[in-house]
Design a protein around this motif. Structure first.
Motif, short mmCIF file in Angstrom:
data_model
loop_
_atom_site.label_atom_id
_atom_site.label_comp_id
_atom_site.label_asym_id
_atom_site.label_seq_id
_atom_site.Cartn_x
_atom_site.Cartn_y
_atom_site.Cartn_z
N ALA A 152 55.21 57.82 66.43
CA ALA A 152 54.57 57.35 65.19
C ALA A 152 53.40 56.42 65.47
CB ALA A 152 55.61 56.66 64.31
N ILE A 153 53.59 55.48 66.38
CA ILE A 153 52.52 54.52 66.70
C ILE A 153 51.36 55.23 67.37
CG2 ILE A 153 51.91 52.50 68.06
CD1 ILE A 153 53.62 51.84 65.64
N ALA B 154 45.83 57.27 67.14
CA ALA B 154 44.93 58.43 67.28
C ALA B 154 44.14 58.67 66.00
CB ALA B 154 45.74 59.67 67.64
N GLU B 155 44.78 58.46 64.85
CA GLU B 155 44.12 58.73 63.57
C GLU B 155 43.09 57.66 63.24
OE1 GLU B 155 45.18 59.29 58.80
OE2 GLU B 155 46.80 59.14 60.29
N ARG C 88 40.25 46.76 59.52
CA ARG C 88 41.44 46.52 60.33
C ARG C 88 42.57 47.47 59.94
NH1 ARG C 88 41.95 40.05 61.58
NH2 ARG C 88 39.70 39.65 61.81
N VAL C 89 43.41 47.76 60.91
CA VAL C 89 44.57 48.62 60.70
C VAL C 89 45.83 47.80 60.94
CG1 VAL C 89 45.78 50.71 61.45
CG2 VAL C 89 43.26 50.65 61.44
N VAL C 90 46.69 47.76 59.95
CA VAL C 90 47.92 46.98 60.03
C VAL C 90 49.12 47.91 59.86
CG1 VAL C 90 49.30 45.13 59.01
CG2 VAL C 90 46.80 44.91 59.13
N VAL C 91 50.05 47.86 60.80
CA VAL C 91 51.27 48.66 60.75
C VAL C 91 52.42 47.74 60.37
CG1 VAL C 91 52.90 50.04 62.09
CG2 VAL C 91 50.43 50.28 62.49
N ILE C 92 53.22 48.18 59.40
CA ILE C 92 54.36 47.38 58.94
C ILE C 92 55.62 48.23 59.01
CG2 ILE C 92 55.34 46.01 57.08
CD1 ILE C 92 52.53 45.62 55.97
N THR D 83 43.45 48.87 56.25
CA THR D 83 44.16 50.13 56.19
C THR D 83 45.59 49.84 56.63
OG1 THR D 83 42.21 51.48 56.68
CG2 THR D 83 44.36 52.46 57.15
N VAL D 84 46.55 50.06 55.75
CA VAL D 84 47.93 49.68 56.00
C VAL D 84 48.80 50.93 56.15
CG1 VAL D 84 49.94 48.41 55.16
CG2 VAL D 84 47.62 47.56 54.68
N VAL D 85 49.56 50.97 57.23
CA VAL D 85 50.49 52.07 57.47
C VAL D 85 51.91 51.50 57.42
CG1 VAL D 85 51.22 53.89 59.03
CG2 VAL D 85 48.81 53.22 58.94
N VAL D 86 52.67 51.96 56.44
CA VAL D 86 54.05 51.52 56.26
C VAL D 86 54.99 52.54 56.89
CG1 VAL D 86 55.87 51.13 54.56
CG2 VAL D 86 53.59 50.17 54.20
#
Length: 243
Positions: free
Chosen positions: A72-73, A78-79, A10-14, A35-38
């Motif tokens: 950014a989102i 895309a990544e 899972r990909v989580v954006v914070i 996978t966390v993107v801050v």
């Protein structure tokens, strides 16, 4: 896994995740396999957080800038090919009496606290809708219901976030996307210290105490949408012995 949660794949954006509840959630989600993107303006703290765990990456972002948020989102999607969770933590909480309010002071609070939620949600919703899945978490506040002296911009923004959440939840529900609010109670965060300089911080809950409800809302266990999960404190860290 952390506390029974498996976020592998899972990909989580914070947003606003460089410190406070956002950083605590980033650590917990990464430990659970996500996978966390801050995304945050605070580069020093954000980069230090990312250095703690291979599952966390950091990118500088001004959540009040519509175009910057959309870009950014889009780059995250895309990544990584997907976005499963969005947690909106970015806030400012200045002390401003109403009689000292100026257009610029009011706009700054609303642009970050409300605008940051709206722009991140707008950007992530199409990604989640194409997946037919996703969880978005915002933060409510008791101050929006009861008020607090010298905090009118913050309380107004929190009331607006709650209203936005209830509306947006109904717009994206047909696409399998859940939108919920977490009301974390009083938490010792940098922003709380700004607006409560005289508080006894030794008696206030820590960001880690608020992670459980957020992890639940991000997980598949939380099948609801348009709901508020409320916590108002923790059990004593050293419980008494029952007579």
């Amino acid at each position: 896994m952390v506390d029974g949660y498996d976020f592998s794949g899972r990909v989580v954006v914070i947003t606003g995740g460089a410190n406070g509840i956002g950083a605590a959630t980033a650590r917990a989600a990464a430990a659970a396999g996500a996978t966390v993107v801050v995304l945050d303006l605070n580069e020093e703290t954000g980069k230090a957080l990312a250095a703690e765990h291979a599952g966390i990456t950091f990118h500088r972002l001004d959540v009040s800038d519509h175009d910057e948020v959309q870009t950014a989102i889009a780059l995250v999607a895309a990544e990584h090919g997907r976005i499963d969770g969005l947690v909106c933590c970015a806030i400012v909480q200045p002390l401003i009496p109403v009689l000292e309010m100026t257009p610029d002071k009011l706009s700054r609070v609303l642009d970050i606290n409300l605008g940051g939620v709206v722009w991140a949600s707008k950007a992530v919703a199409p990604v989640m809708a194409r997946q037919n899945s996703g969880s978005i978490v915002y933060f409510a506040s008791g101050t929006a219901d009861f008020g607090k002296p010298h905090s009118s911009p913050y309380t107004a923004s929190k009331g607006a976030v709650a209203g936005f959440a209830h509306t947006f939840a109904k717009e994206v529900a047909p696409y399998g996307v859940r939108v919920n609010l977490c009301r974390p109670g009083v938490i010792d965060t940098p922003q709380y210290r700004v607006s409560n300089p005289d508080a006894d911080y030794s008696k206030i809950d820590k960001p880690e105490d608020a992670v459980g409800p957020v992890m639940f809302l991000l997980s598949d266990f939380a099948t609801m949408t348009n709901s508020i999960v409320t916590r108002e404190g923790t059990l004593p860290r050293t419980p008494r012995t029952f007579p």
